[in-house]
Design an enzyme around this catalytic site. Sequence first.
Site, short mmCIF file in Angstrom:
data_model
loop_
_atom_site.label_atom_id
_atom_site.label_comp_id
_atom_site.label_asym_id
_atom_site.label_seq_id
_atom_site.Cartn_x
_atom_site.Cartn_y
_atom_site.Cartn_z
N HIS A 1 0.82 -1.22 0.00
CA HIS A 1 0.00 0.00 0.00
C HIS A 1 0.86 1.27 0.00
O HIS A 1 0.32 2.38 -0.05
CB HIS A 1 -1.01 -0.01 1.17
CG HIS A 1 -0.42 0.21 2.52
ND1 HIS A 1 -0.19 -0.82 3.40
CD2 HIS A 1 -0.04 1.34 3.15
CE1 HIS A 1 0.32 -0.33 4.52
NE2 HIS A 1 0.42 0.98 4.39
N SER B 1 4.33 2.26 8.07
CA SER B 1 4.04 1.26 7.05
C SER B 1 5.29 0.79 6.36
O SER B 1 6.15 1.59 5.97
CB SER B 1 3.12 1.86 5.97
OG SER B 1 1.79 1.70 6.30
N ASP C 1 -0.04 -7.70 1.53
CA ASP C 1 0.45 -6.32 1.57
C ASP C 1 1.98 -6.32 1.61
O ASP C 1 2.59 -6.06 2.65
CB ASP C 1 -0.15 -5.60 2.78
CG ASP C 1 0.11 -4.11 2.79
OD1 ASP C 1 0.52 -3.58 1.74
OD2 ASP C 1 -0.10 -3.48 3.84
#
EC number: 3.4.21.39
Length: 247
Positions: free
Chosen positions: A66, A203, A110
Site C-alpha cells: 500500500h 508502514s 500487503d
Amino acid sequence: MHLLTLHLLLLLLGSSTKAGEIIGGTECIPHSRPYMAYLEIVTSENYLSACSGFLIRRNFVLTAAHCAGRSITVLLGAHNKTSKEDTWQKLEVEKQFLHPKYDENLVVHDIMLLKLKEKAKLTLGVGTLPLSANFNFIPPGRMCRAVGWGRTNVNEPASDTLQEVKMRLQEPQACKHFTSFRHNSQLCVGNPKKMQNVYKGDSGGPLLCAGIAQGIASYVHRNAKPPAVFTRISHYRPWINKILREN
C-alpha cells in the site's frame, strides 16, 4: 472495522491523514539499524506520502504494497530524516513489484519489492537485513521489535528520528476483530493491554525477532490500540526469491 494503513500522507487535510510515528517506544541509537529506508512517495494523485522500508539486497528494498506510488525515492543511512548526514544515500526506484494478489480493500498480501536504479554502497551507516527463512512459522509469545519513522502519539506530528518499540506476537484470536486477518500470511502483534504500537508513517517497516525480519508493518485500528497486523515474511519467501532471481 476501522482499519488504518500506516503510510503517511503529507499534503491532505484532516486529522486522519496527518503524519505518524511509533507509539510507546524509544528513539533508536543513531545508525544502529543501517538497513532502514525512508521512502518519499509521489502518489498516483500527486500527493506526497511517506513509508518505511528496509534494504534486503544492495538494489532491493522490501516494504508494504500500500506504499506504492507514481514514483518513489529511497533514503538510506538516515537517523533524523530532516538533518542531512554524510551517511545519506538517496536512490531512485526503477521498478515497483507489488504482490500479484494484493487487495487494497482487504489489505491482504500487503508486500512490495522496490528495485533501485543504482546499487546502494554498503557502509557503516547502510547495510542489509536478513529475512525469515521459507515457511519459518514463528510462534506467538515471542518478543520482537518494530522500527519506523511513524507517530509517537495519535495526535502528535511525525517523528524526525527513527523509533523502535517492543511488541509481543499474539495468538491469532487477538486479531479476530480484523475481519480480513489471515493467520497463515499475517502476524498479530502487540499486547492489547499496553499502548505500544506502530502508527501512521510506520508502514512497510520491519518486525525484528532476534535480528531477523519476520514481518512488515501493514495496518492497525484507527485509535492505535494494539494489536497491529504485519505481513508474515516467511509466507512470501518463494515470491520474494523469484523476483530477486529474475531481476
